[in-house]
Design an enzyme around this catalytic site. Sequence first.
Site, PDB file in Angstrom:
ATOM      1  CG  ASP A 124      21.674  40.886 -81.253  1.00 33.01           C
ATOM      2  OD1 ASP A 124      21.173  40.299 -80.271  1.00 33.01           O
ATOM      3  OD2 ASP A 124      21.060  41.022 -82.327  1.00 33.01           O
ATOM      4  CD  GLU A 158      16.092  38.167 -81.482  1.00 32.30           C
ATOM      5  OE1 GLU A 158      15.124  37.714 -82.114  1.00 32.30           O
ATOM      6  OE2 GLU A 158      16.206  39.377 -81.198  1.00 32.30           O
ATOM      7  CD  GLU A 159      16.729  42.971 -81.588  1.00 34.34           C
ATOM      8  OE1 GLU A 159      15.805  42.905 -82.426  1.00 34.34           O
ATOM      9  OE2 GLU A 159      16.540  43.210 -80.383  1.00 34.34           O
ATOM     10  NE  ARG A 173      -0.581  31.881 -76.877  1.00 35.82           N
ATOM     11  CZ  ARG A 173      -1.836  32.241 -76.565  1.00 35.82           C
ATOM     12  NH1 ARG A 173      -2.053  33.052 -75.551  1.00 35.82           N
ATOM     13  NH2 ARG A 173      -2.857  31.811 -77.268  1.00 35.82           N
ATOM     14  CG  HIS A 229      13.220  47.123 -81.043  1.00 32.93           C
ATOM     15  ND1 HIS A 229      13.225  46.484 -82.254  1.00 32.93           N
ATOM     16  CD2 HIS A 229      13.669  46.203 -80.155  1.00 32.93           C
ATOM     17  CE1 HIS A 229      13.638  45.232 -82.095  1.00 32.93           C
ATOM     18  NE2 HIS A 229      13.904  45.035 -80.820  1.00 32.93           N
TER      19      HIS A 229
HETATM   20 ZN    ZN Z   1      14.415  43.218 -80.074  1.00 31.27          ZN
HETATM   21 ZN    ZN Z   2      14.971  40.848 -78.016  1.00 30.29          ZN
END
Ligand code: ZN
Ligand code: ZN
Length: 407
Positions: free
Chosen positions: A80, A138-139, A177, A363
């Site tokens: 997305d 996902e966002e 991590r 972003h």
């Molecule tokens: Zn993002």
């Molecule tokens: Zn992302």
Amino acid sequence: LLNEIYRQLQSIYPEMVEIRRDLHMHPELSFQEVETPRKVAAYLQSLGIEVRTGVGGKGVVGTLRGALPGKTVALRADFDALPIHDEKDVPYKSTVPGVMHACGHDGHTATLLGLAKVLSGLRDQLQGNVVFIHQFAEELAPGGAIAMIEDGCLDGVDVIFGTHLWSSQPVGLIGYRVGPTMAASDRFEIELIGRGGHGAAPHETVDPIVMGGQLIVALQQIVSRKVNPTKPAVVTVGAFHAGEAFNVIPDRAKMIGTVRTFHEDVRDQIEREIGELAASISEGMGGSCEYIFSRGYPALVNHPQETLFLADLAKEIVGEQNVFELDQIMGGEDYAYYLQKVPGTFFFTGAGNPSLGAEYPHHHPKFDIDETSMLVAAKTLASAALNYLKLHAVDDPASNKGLNRPA
Ligand SMILES: [Zn+2]
Ligand SMILES: [Zn+2]
């Protein structure tokens, strides 16, 4: 086999770039993806991979069954875009006003499709199965992952690997991590209710602005005075709205904010503490409040064994000195849900390169990646998948790990 895969990935790299740029030019917002999943499904189908569409809504899942028996590895890419206007001056700039792939999800998708192409040609030698999870949305919470899991995208999956291309690290670096890596991201909303009146007669009112001022200061003390200092947390008030005139005390004031945590107990604690402070401050001043705490994605917690396994393999690809342990990231990711169901890890593939303009944060309206990061990501995912299958192969005499021994 891996060297053959690396060689083939290298040779189809131009096609990965082409796919990425096509997606970049035609971005689609979370939950509104139509053409993107269609393209992904068509591509996987053209490779002879079993494809399920509409998974959990708009997800696409491809299953590549190896000729030899073995475990099942899932690899995930999201597809997305964001409500941001593309301000880059490049030939593959977004053609949709106000919508842009400003997080690199186009690159994730192209990486996984390229890898699917190479692996599908080598299925005769594959000791198990590879599931390609192409995730929508996902966002934007609640995100696509949870719905895809409920719709069975992890059924039969033994382990999952995924990566984020990361512009704030130079291309050629891989970050990993163990344990809590990305934060749970939650939202709160508080409406303070007083009694408005004349600005010159405060004694006849209950002033929600003063309540709000005290509450904002008090909220700062949750992290500094209440939360165990060995456990990171953030409480941010992002907006505070009240009143309109210089001489009027309003009835109500409203604030919204975000909470970031890595541990469920701290998350529960902060949810409770904010509510208690809002109630006691507003009531102490003769008013009241309404409080809503909305949970977003949980913390992303990487599994130790799979993470160290991945980190070791990454060293073979980019060199030991280029694999580093990440700091914790206060941003959220709904990949967290997959890791609640099956073992696995989520790692970061450096994609920054100022000489190509790939120097802006995720972003940002000028966000871009060094596309060669896709090759690094594809090789690393390939290595993780193939080595995992080999390690757990049921018929590999070279493996002394025994039958179906868990990782
Ligand atoms: Zn993002
Ligand atoms: Zn992302």
